[in-house]
Design a protein around this motif. Sequence first.
Motif, PDB file in Angstrom:
ATOM      1  N   TYR A  14      43.961  37.406  46.086  1.00 50.24           N
ATOM      2  CA  TYR A  14      43.774  36.399  45.035  1.00 50.24           C
ATOM      3  C   TYR A  14      43.684  37.042  43.647  1.00 50.24           C
ATOM      4  O   TYR A  14      44.457  36.717  42.768  1.00 50.24           O
ATOM      5  CB  TYR A  14      42.529  35.577  45.365  1.00 50.24           C
ATOM      6  CG  TYR A  14      42.254  34.404  44.469  1.00 50.24           C
ATOM      7  CD1 TYR A  14      43.236  33.457  44.173  1.00 50.24           C
ATOM      8  CD2 TYR A  14      40.980  34.210  43.912  1.00 50.24           C
ATOM      9  CE1 TYR A  14      42.961  32.365  43.351  1.00 50.24           C
ATOM     10  CE2 TYR A  14      40.694  33.120  43.098  1.00 50.24           C
ATOM     11  CZ  TYR A  14      41.695  32.200  42.815  1.00 50.24           C
ATOM     12  OH  TYR A  14      41.418  31.128  42.018  1.00 50.24           O
ATOM     13  N   ILE A  15      42.738  37.953  43.445  1.00 52.27           N
ATOM     14  CA  ILE A  15      42.635  38.642  42.149  1.00 52.27           C
ATOM     15  C   ILE A  15      42.565  40.147  42.400  1.00 52.27           C
ATOM     16  O   ILE A  15      41.699  40.619  43.131  1.00 52.27           O
ATOM     17  CB  ILE A  15      41.381  38.207  41.344  1.00 52.27           C
ATOM     18  CG1 ILE A  15      41.266  36.674  41.265  1.00 52.27           C
ATOM     19  CG2 ILE A  15      41.418  38.807  39.934  1.00 52.27           C
ATOM     20  CD1 ILE A  15      39.948  36.183  40.648  1.00 52.27           C
ATOM     21  N   LYS A  16      43.477  40.874  41.773  1.00 48.37           N
ATOM     22  CA  LYS A  16      43.521  42.322  41.968  1.00 48.37           C
ATOM     23  C   LYS A  16      42.456  43.025  41.147  1.00 48.37           C
ATOM     24  O   LYS A  16      42.069  42.571  40.081  1.00 48.37           O
ATOM     25  CB  LYS A  16      44.889  42.845  41.531  1.00 48.37           C
ATOM     26  CG  LYS A  16      45.979  42.501  42.502  1.00 48.37           C
ATOM     27  CD  LYS A  16      47.142  43.445  42.361  1.00 48.37           C
ATOM     28  CE  LYS A  16      48.000  43.253  43.578  1.00 48.37           C
ATOM     29  NZ  LYS A  16      49.294  43.802  43.522  1.00 48.37           N
ATOM     30  N   TYR A  17      42.070  44.195  41.657  1.00 53.06           N
ATOM     31  CA  TYR A  17      41.032  44.979  40.983  1.00 53.06           C
ATOM     32  C   TYR A  17      41.356  45.225  39.510  1.00 53.06           C
ATOM     33  O   TYR A  17      40.472  45.156  38.660  1.00 53.06           O
ATOM     34  CB  TYR A  17      40.818  46.319  41.714  1.00 53.06           C
ATOM     35  CG  TYR A  17      39.866  47.211  40.965  1.00 53.06           C
ATOM     36  CD1 TYR A  17      38.503  46.903  40.916  1.00 53.06           C
ATOM     37  CD2 TYR A  17      40.311  48.323  40.258  1.00 53.06           C
ATOM     38  CE1 TYR A  17      37.621  47.686  40.192  1.00 53.06           C
ATOM     39  CE2 TYR A  17      39.440  49.109  39.538  1.00 53.06           C
ATOM     40  CZ  TYR A  17      38.097  48.797  39.508  1.00 53.06           C
ATOM     41  OH  TYR A  17      37.230  49.564  38.780  1.00 53.06           O
ATOM     42  N   ARG A  18      42.616  45.511  39.212  1.00 51.41           N
ATOM     43  CA  ARG A  18      43.011  45.789  37.822  1.00 51.41           C
ATOM     44  C   ARG A  18      42.644  44.638  36.894  1.00 51.41           C
ATOM     45  O   ARG A  18      42.185  44.835  35.775  1.00 51.41           O
ATOM     46  CB  ARG A  18      44.532  45.997  37.741  1.00 51.41           C
ATOM     47  CG  ARG A  18      44.974  47.429  37.839  1.00 51.41           C
ATOM     48  CD  ARG A  18      46.480  47.499  37.607  1.00 51.41           C
ATOM     49  NE  ARG A  18      46.824  47.190  36.215  1.00 51.41           N
ATOM     50  CZ  ARG A  18      46.829  48.091  35.250  1.00 51.41           C
ATOM     51  NH1 ARG A  18      46.514  49.334  35.493  1.00 51.41           N
ATOM     52  NH2 ARG A  18      47.145  47.750  34.015  1.00 51.41           N
ATOM     53  N   GLU A  19      42.883  43.428  37.391  1.00 50.72           N
ATOM     54  CA  GLU A  19      42.595  42.239  36.590  1.00 50.72           C
ATOM     55  C   GLU A  19      41.081  42.021  36.455  1.00 50.72           C
ATOM     56  O   GLU A  19      40.588  41.643  35.390  1.00 50.72           O
ATOM     57  CB  GLU A  19      43.248  41.027  37.275  1.00 50.72           C
ATOM     58  CG  GLU A  19      43.437  39.848  36.366  1.00 50.72           C
ATOM     59  CD  GLU A  19      44.013  38.640  37.088  1.00 50.72           C
ATOM     60  OE1 GLU A  19      43.530  37.528  36.844  1.00 50.72           O
ATOM     61  OE2 GLU A  19      44.938  38.818  37.921  1.00 50.72           O
ATOM     62  N   ILE A  20      40.379  42.292  37.552  1.00 45.80           N
ATOM     63  CA  ILE A  20      38.915  42.161  37.523  1.00 45.80           C
ATOM     64  C   ILE A  20      38.350  43.141  36.499  1.00 45.80           C
ATOM     65  O   ILE A  20      37.519  42.793  35.658  1.00 45.80           O
ATOM     66  CB  ILE A  20      38.301  42.447  38.921  1.00 45.80           C
ATOM     67  CG1 ILE A  20      38.891  41.524  39.992  1.00 45.80           C
ATOM     68  CG2 ILE A  20      36.777  42.328  38.876  1.00 45.80           C
ATOM     69  CD1 ILE A  20      38.534  41.921  41.429  1.00 45.80           C
ATOM     70  N   ALA A  21      38.822  44.392  36.572  1.00 45.22           N
ATOM     71  CA  ALA A  21      38.314  45.448  35.687  1.00 45.22           C
ATOM     72  C   ALA A  21      38.561  45.089  34.219  1.00 45.22           C
ATOM     73  O   ALA A  21      37.690  45.299  33.363  1.00 45.22           O
ATOM     74  CB  ALA A  21      38.968  46.783  36.036  1.00 45.22           C
ATOM     75  N   LYS A  22      39.732  44.513  33.938  1.00 44.35           N
ATOM     76  CA  LYS A  22      40.047  44.122  32.549  1.00 44.35           C
ATOM     77  C   LYS A  22      39.093  43.035  32.071  1.00 44.35           C
ATOM     78  O   LYS A  22      38.633  43.057  30.932  1.00 44.35           O
ATOM     79  CB  LYS A  22      41.486  43.597  32.462  1.00 44.35           C
ATOM     80  CG  LYS A  22      42.494  44.680  32.174  1.00 44.35           C
ATOM     81  CD  LYS A  22      43.803  44.026  31.708  1.00 44.35           C
ATOM     82  CE  LYS A  22      44.956  44.554  32.514  1.00 44.35           C
ATOM     83  NZ  LYS A  22      46.098  43.651  32.571  1.00 44.35           N
ATOM     84  N   ALA A  23      38.817  42.072  32.949  1.00 47.92           N
ATOM     85  CA  ALA A  23      37.913  40.973  32.589  1.00 47.92           C
ATOM     86  C   ALA A  23      36.494  41.509  32.352  1.00 47.92           C
ATOM     87  O   ALA A  23      35.775  41.026  31.477  1.00 47.92           O
ATOM     88  CB  ALA A  23      37.909  39.913  33.678  1.00 47.92           C
ATOM     89  N   ILE A  24      36.111  42.529  33.127  1.00 47.09           N
ATOM     90  CA  ILE A  24      34.776  43.112  32.937  1.00 47.09           C
ATOM     91  C   ILE A  24      34.726  43.883  31.611  1.00 47.09           C
ATOM     92  O   ILE A  24      33.726  43.828  30.903  1.00 47.09           O
ATOM     93  CB  ILE A  24      34.365  43.990  34.139  1.00 47.09           C
ATOM     94  CG1 ILE A  24      34.377  43.161  35.439  1.00 47.09           C
ATOM     95  CG2 ILE A  24      32.967  44.583  33.918  1.00 47.09           C
ATOM     96  CD1 ILE A  24      34.099  43.959  36.711  1.00 47.09           C
ATOM     97  N   ASP A  25      35.830  44.557  31.270  1.00 51.47           N
ATOM     98  CA  ASP A  25      35.904  45.238  29.958  1.00 51.47           C
ATOM     99  C   ASP A  25      35.609  44.244  28.830  1.00 51.47           C
ATOM    100  O   ASP A  25      34.830  44.530  27.919  1.00 51.47           O
ATOM    101  CB  ASP A  25      37.317  45.792  29.702  1.00 51.47           C
ATOM    102  CG  ASP A  25      37.623  47.048  30.510  1.00 51.47           C
ATOM    103  OD1 ASP A  25      36.680  47.689  31.011  1.00 51.47           O
ATOM    104  OD2 ASP A  25      38.824  47.386  30.624  1.00 51.47           O
ATOM    105  N   VAL A  26      36.254  43.083  28.910  1.00 54.90           N
ATOM    106  CA  VAL A  26      36.136  42.093  27.835  1.00 54.90           C
ATOM    107  C   VAL A  26      34.707  41.552  27.741  1.00 54.90           C
ATOM    108  O   VAL A  26      34.122  41.467  26.662  1.00 54.90           O
ATOM    109  CB  VAL A  26      37.152  40.937  28.053  1.00 54.90           C
ATOM    110  CG1 VAL A  26      36.945  39.822  27.037  1.00 54.90           C
ATOM    111  CG2 VAL A  26      38.587  41.468  27.980  1.00 54.90           C
ATOM    112  N   VAL A  27      34.124  41.225  28.894  1.00 52.58           N
ATOM    113  CA  VAL A  27      32.779  40.644  28.881  1.00 52.58           C
ATOM    114  C   VAL A  27      31.759  41.710  28.431  1.00 52.58           C
ATOM    115  O   VAL A  27      30.824  41.411  27.680  1.00 52.58           O
ATOM    116  CB  VAL A  27      32.443  39.971  30.232  1.00 52.58           C
ATOM    117  CG1 VAL A  27      31.765  40.875  31.220  1.00 52.58           C
ATOM    118  CG2 VAL A  27      31.641  38.707  30.027  1.00 52.58           C
TER     119      VAL A  27
END
Length: 182
Positions: A14-27
């Motif tokens: 559903y959601i790849k780690y790369r995308e999760i990591a980017k979202a965590i960078d932003v938050v």
Amino acid sequence: MARIKLKDKTFVPYIKYREIAKAIDVVADRINTDFKGTKEVPIILCVLNGSIIFTGELLKRLKFNCELSSVRLSSYVGTMSTGVTKMVLGLTSAIKNRTVIIVEDIVDTGKTIVDLHNIVLDAGAKDVRVCTMLLKPEVYRQDVKLDYVAMEVENKFIVGFGLDYDQLGRNYKDIYILEEKK
Ligand code: IMP
Ligand code: MG
């Protein structure tokens, strides 16, 4: 990324780690901006067990002095919220007059976050913020402000990156969604 089987259920990517990591960078950037130059030492409150991986990833990105504390609540059995929040492990440190950033894995009905928000205020915290990795906006109808939301997801059951199905699946690096029955 193949599908995974946990007990009787199959989950698909559903959601790849790369995308999760980017979202965590932003938050994390947003939190860093809000707490830049603060003289306080906020408490990062990890909501065990689901938030353990997210909290670790978030913590590495924070650039101000902070402390880590944990609490354990439980309202889910299998894939259904029971609506009853149980405090399984109390606050692991004193939070009187402190700024607390609650770190959740996912906000669904919001029952857990509302109860925890009250628990933290009752324990004397002077400022309570909420940071969640995931939000199901279709379901959330509560008044507690969600200050920092990394990603929004549809109203489906997901696992991985700390999230479990009957305690399984927390160890997967990507997020998986329950397979639709054909
Ligand atoms: P709420 O009280 O309904 O907001 O539920 C919040 C808690 O239920 C979260 O902290 C999770 O532990 C769990 N939860 C909610 N949705 C999911 C999901 O899709 N997968 C796994 N756990 C979930
Ligand atoms: Mg949880």
